[in-house]
Write a protein that holds these residues in place. Sequence first.
Motif, PDB file in Angstrom:
ATOM      1  N   LYS A 104     -39.072  -9.071 -74.809  1.00 22.53           N
ATOM      2  CA  LYS A 104     -40.437  -9.040 -74.275  1.00 22.53           C
ATOM      3  C   LYS A 104     -40.544  -9.685 -72.890  1.00 22.53           C
ATOM      4  CE  LYS A 104     -45.026  -9.597 -75.961  1.00 22.53           C
ATOM      5  NZ  LYS A 104     -45.994 -10.284 -76.717  1.00 22.53           N
ATOM      6  N   LYS A 105     -39.736 -10.724 -72.676  1.00 22.51           N
ATOM      7  CA  LYS A 105     -39.802 -11.432 -71.375  1.00 22.51           C
ATOM      8  C   LYS A 105     -39.365 -10.501 -70.236  1.00 22.51           C
ATOM      9  CE  LYS A 105     -37.423 -15.319 -71.998  1.00 22.51           C
ATOM     10  NZ  LYS A 105     -37.010 -15.496 -73.390  1.00 22.51           N
ATOM     11  N   VAL A 106     -38.332  -9.717 -70.484  1.00 25.07           N
ATOM     12  CA  VAL A 106     -37.871  -8.785 -69.443  1.00 25.07           C
ATOM     13  C   VAL A 106     -38.936  -7.707 -69.212  1.00 25.07           C
ATOM     14  CG1 VAL A 106     -36.078  -7.146 -68.753  1.00 25.07           C
ATOM     15  CG2 VAL A 106     -35.443  -9.215 -70.019  1.00 25.07           C
ATOM     16  N   ARG A 107     -39.509  -7.246 -70.302  1.00 16.79           N
ATOM     17  CA  ARG A 107     -40.584  -6.236 -70.145  1.00 16.79           C
ATOM     18  C   ARG A 107     -41.722  -6.820 -69.313  1.00 16.79           C
ATOM     19  NH1 ARG A 107     -39.921  -5.398 -75.672  1.00 16.79           N
ATOM     20  NH2 ARG A 107     -42.061  -5.880 -76.273  1.00 16.79           N
ATOM     21  N   ARG A 108     -42.055  -8.072 -69.589  1.00 17.07           N
ATOM     22  CA  ARG A 108     -43.144  -8.729 -68.859  1.00 17.07           C
ATOM     23  C   ARG A 108     -42.816  -8.808 -67.364  1.00 17.07           C
ATOM     24  NH1 ARG A 108     -48.213  -8.614 -69.562  1.00 17.07           N
ATOM     25  NH2 ARG A 108     -48.346  -8.544 -67.318  1.00 17.07           N
ATOM     26  N   THR A 109     -41.568  -9.178 -67.063  1.00 17.04           N
ATOM     27  CA  THR A 109     -41.161  -9.260 -65.648  1.00 17.04           C
ATOM     28  C   THR A 109     -41.325  -7.890 -64.981  1.00 17.04           C
ATOM     29  OG1 THR A 109     -39.494 -10.874 -66.312  1.00 17.04           O
ATOM     30  CG2 THR A 109     -39.243  -9.935 -64.115  1.00 17.04           C
ATOM     31  N   ALA A 110     -40.924  -6.854 -65.689  1.00 12.08           N
ATOM     32  CA  ALA A 110     -41.013  -5.500 -65.121  1.00 12.08           C
ATOM     33  C   ALA A 110     -42.482  -5.076 -64.957  1.00 12.08           C
ATOM     34  CB  ALA A 110     -40.272  -4.508 -66.012  1.00 12.08           C
ATOM     35  N   ILE A 111     -43.308  -5.431 -65.936  1.00  9.24           N
ATOM     36  CA  ILE A 111     -44.745  -5.097 -65.827  1.00  9.24           C
ATOM     37  C   ILE A 111     -45.340  -5.851 -64.634  1.00  9.24           C
ATOM     38  CG2 ILE A 111     -47.010  -5.370 -66.951  1.00  9.24           C
ATOM     39  CD1 ILE A 111     -45.442  -4.954 -69.658  1.00  9.24           C
ATOM     40  N   ASP A 112     -45.000  -7.141 -64.527  1.00  2.00           N
ATOM     41  CA  ASP A 112     -45.542  -7.947 -63.420  1.00  2.00           C
ATOM     42  C   ASP A 112     -45.121  -7.384 -62.056  1.00  2.00           C
ATOM     43  OD1 ASP A 112     -46.888  -9.585 -65.135  1.00  2.00           O
ATOM     44  OD2 ASP A 112     -45.382 -11.192 -65.121  1.00  2.00           O
ATOM     45  N   HIS A 113     -43.907  -6.873 -61.990  1.00  2.00           N
ATOM     46  CA  HIS A 113     -43.474  -6.254 -60.722  1.00  2.00           C
ATOM     47  C   HIS A 113     -44.415  -5.097 -60.365  1.00  2.00           C
ATOM     48  CE1 HIS A 113     -41.197  -4.271 -57.623  1.00  2.00           C
ATOM     49  NE2 HIS A 113     -41.090  -3.183 -58.367  1.00  2.00           N
ATOM     50  N   HIS A 114     -44.799  -4.319 -61.364  1.00  2.60           N
ATOM     51  CA  HIS A 114     -45.711  -3.201 -61.091  1.00  2.60           C
ATOM     52  C   HIS A 114     -47.102  -3.696 -60.692  1.00  2.60           C
ATOM     53  CE1 HIS A 114     -42.481  -0.950 -63.072  1.00  2.60           C
ATOM     54  NE2 HIS A 114     -42.897   0.027 -62.303  1.00  2.60           N
ATOM     55  N   LEU A 115     -47.529  -4.805 -61.299  1.00  2.00           N
ATOM     56  CA  LEU A 115     -48.845  -5.346 -60.901  1.00  2.00           C
ATOM     57  C   LEU A 115     -48.779  -5.834 -59.447  1.00  2.00           C
ATOM     58  CD1 LEU A 115     -50.083  -7.188 -64.130  1.00  2.00           C
ATOM     59  CD2 LEU A 115     -50.028  -4.743 -63.560  1.00  2.00           C
ATOM     60  N   ALA A 116     -47.636  -6.389 -59.066  1.00  2.00           N
ATOM     61  CA  ALA A 116     -47.461  -6.813 -57.664  1.00  2.00           C
ATOM     62  C   ALA A 116     -47.498  -5.585 -56.749  1.00  2.00           C
ATOM     63  CB  ALA A 116     -46.147  -7.579 -57.505  1.00  2.00           C
ATOM     64  N   CYS A 117     -46.925  -4.476 -57.213  1.00  2.00           N
ATOM     65  CA  CYS A 117     -46.969  -3.237 -56.419  1.00  2.00           C
ATOM     66  C   CYS A 117     -48.412  -2.749 -56.258  1.00  2.00           C
ATOM     67  CB  CYS A 117     -46.127  -2.141 -57.074  1.00  2.00           C
ATOM     68  SG  CYS A 117     -44.362  -2.415 -56.915  1.00  2.00           S
ATOM     69  N   ILE A 118     -49.216  -2.924 -57.297  1.00  2.00           N
ATOM     70  CA  ILE A 118     -50.630  -2.515 -57.188  1.00  2.00           C
ATOM     71  C   ILE A 118     -51.332  -3.382 -56.134  1.00  2.00           C
ATOM     72  CG2 ILE A 118     -52.840  -2.352 -58.426  1.00  2.00           C
ATOM     73  CD1 ILE A 118     -51.199  -1.620 -60.958  1.00  2.00           C
ATOM     74  N   GLU A 119     -50.952  -4.659 -56.070  1.00  2.00           N
ATOM     75  CA  GLU A 119     -51.509  -5.523 -55.013  1.00  2.00           C
ATOM     76  C   GLU A 119     -51.123  -4.991 -53.633  1.00  2.00           C
ATOM     77  OE1 GLU A 119     -53.715  -7.878 -55.239  1.00  2.00           O
ATOM     78  OE2 GLU A 119     -53.746  -7.414 -57.387  1.00  2.00           O
ATOM     79  N   VAL A 120     -49.894  -4.535 -53.515  1.00  2.00           N
ATOM     80  CA  VAL A 120     -49.453  -3.953 -52.232  1.00  2.00           C
ATOM     81  C   VAL A 120     -50.317  -2.718 -51.921  1.00  2.00           C
ATOM     82  CG1 VAL A 120     -47.538  -2.823 -51.016  1.00  2.00           C
ATOM     83  CG2 VAL A 120     -47.073  -4.791 -52.510  1.00  2.00           C
ATOM     84  N   MET A 121     -50.600  -1.929 -52.942  1.00  2.00           N
ATOM     85  CA  MET A 121     -51.457  -0.750 -52.732  1.00  2.00           C
ATOM     86  C   MET A 121     -52.841  -1.175 -52.265  1.00  2.00           C
ATOM     87  SD  MET A 121     -50.306   1.178 -56.186  1.00  2.00           S
ATOM     88  CE  MET A 121     -51.528   2.478 -56.205  1.00  2.00           C
ATOM     89  N   ASN A 122     -53.382  -2.208 -52.887  1.00  2.00           N
ATOM     90  CA  ASN A 122     -54.720  -2.675 -52.501  1.00  2.00           C
ATOM     91  C   ASN A 122     -54.743  -3.115 -51.044  1.00  2.00           C
ATOM     92  OD1 ASN A 122     -55.494  -2.184 -55.125  1.00  2.00           O
ATOM     93  ND2 ASN A 122     -55.229  -4.308 -55.792  1.00  2.00           N
ATOM     94  N   ALA A 123     -53.677  -3.745 -50.619  1.00  2.00           N
ATOM     95  CA  ALA A 123     -53.652  -4.267 -49.239  1.00  2.00           C
ATOM     96  C   ALA A 123     -53.352  -3.177 -48.213  1.00  2.00           C
ATOM     97  CB  ALA A 123     -52.613  -5.386 -49.136  1.00  2.00           C
ATOM     98  N   THR A 124     -52.573  -2.178 -48.608  1.00  2.00           N
ATOM     99  CA  THR A 124     -52.172  -1.164 -47.618  1.00  2.00           C
ATOM    100  C   THR A 124     -53.069   0.074 -47.641  1.00  2.00           C
ATOM    101  OG1 THR A 124     -50.652  -0.227 -49.243  1.00  2.00           O
ATOM    102  CG2 THR A 124     -49.700  -1.776 -47.645  1.00  2.00           C
ATOM    103  N   GLY A 125     -53.887   0.193 -48.693  1.00  2.00           N
ATOM    104  CA  GLY A 125     -54.723   1.387 -48.819  1.00  2.00           C
ATOM    105  C   GLY A 125     -53.992   2.540 -49.492  1.00  2.00           C
TER     106      GLY A 125
END
Length: 378
Positions: free
Chosen positions: A101-122
């Motif tokens: 589960k911890k590895v899955r969480r890390t991978a999910i969090d990476h995607h949430l960080a990517c969504i932040e990049v989307m929010n900032a870049t449009g």
Amino acid sequence: MGNLEIELPSWAFGNSGTRFKVFGTPGTPRTVQEKIADAATVHQFTGLAPSVALHIPWDEVPDYRALRVYAEDLGVRVGTINSNTFQDDSYKFGSLTHLDKKVRRTAIDHHLACIEVMNATGSADLKIWLADGTNYPGQGDIRDRQERLAESLASIYEHIGDQQRMVLEYKFFEPATYMTDVPDWGTAYTHVAALGERAVVCLDTGHHAPGTNIEFIVAQLLRLQKLGSFDFNSRFYADDDLIVGAADPFQLFRIMVEVIRGGGLDDDSGVALMLDQCHNVEAKIPGQIRSVLNVQEMTARAALLDSEALAEAQRAGDVLGAHDVFMDAFYTDVRPRLAQWRAERGLPEDPMAAFARSGYQQRIEAERLEGTQSGWGA
Ligand code: PSV
Ligand code: MN
């Protein structure tokens, strides 16, 4: 046709290679800004490539808002954000499907960080391609892995904004060799359909077994309103990531016929035409120019298809007549018309020659001396 847009991958401008060797090339970008500058140059010479896809963490920067402004100042925008869960040690046995589960969480969090990049870049699209899979029968529980994948994707999808989309890419092999967790369009469709409207499929043309009828998949996904994007490239043997239209222009034509037939080029279609290519031995910027011109050329030929004559021949059961109508469009040389199209828009009639004459390549070779060249994984 006039509003054809093709998105360039930032990684096409970096060094790439095979598992045997990555060759360096003079003038290769050292930063994401230099990759964007090269992408903007392709747009400047073709008028076809107003956006550039980023890959995180390869294109990580401290300030994404500033990166957006930088890109827009050069006349392009930030396109799809590609996540990357295939290069960390912890992902050896999977990312979103991992047993732990911890590895899955890390991978999910990476995607949430990517969504932040989307929010900032449009950027509007989060593209997920997973290297998850197994090499040996029995190595993993196929079914449990699907359950974990569905759960992880749902946790990411919850964070996708109203104007954003999650795009799931499939691939039937590599790096896993026995099975991958998202091997085909049917599996990708099953997952995105369960998630909701803003989840769609990415079709990478190199991700099919030889002989696969890709245009059929295009037709089906468009019918289901689930074709989100293409990763265009061409291949002879595996996922070769060669210049789109180089190996099989007729296949590209057939794909574009189905794209047009299914409304994929309509203003509101939402189908993003992207390239996913690597230029290992050929020059990178001309490689990208050639690629977008190939897509434009086959799109123009597809647009010439006389659909009424085709439908009539089909209705009459005129097999060879229908085939003739189809082939007539394919065999029409549209290059003079496209040269004129460019001239009317103040673009060079021959973008390849104009780039060669421009001195841009010589300039970047002279300027980009210090620092580390960007490459696969950096
Ligand atoms: C995987 O082969 C893939 O097609 C995915 O789209 C990755 O993001 C990309 O290649 C990296 O080049
Ligand atoms: Mn791809």
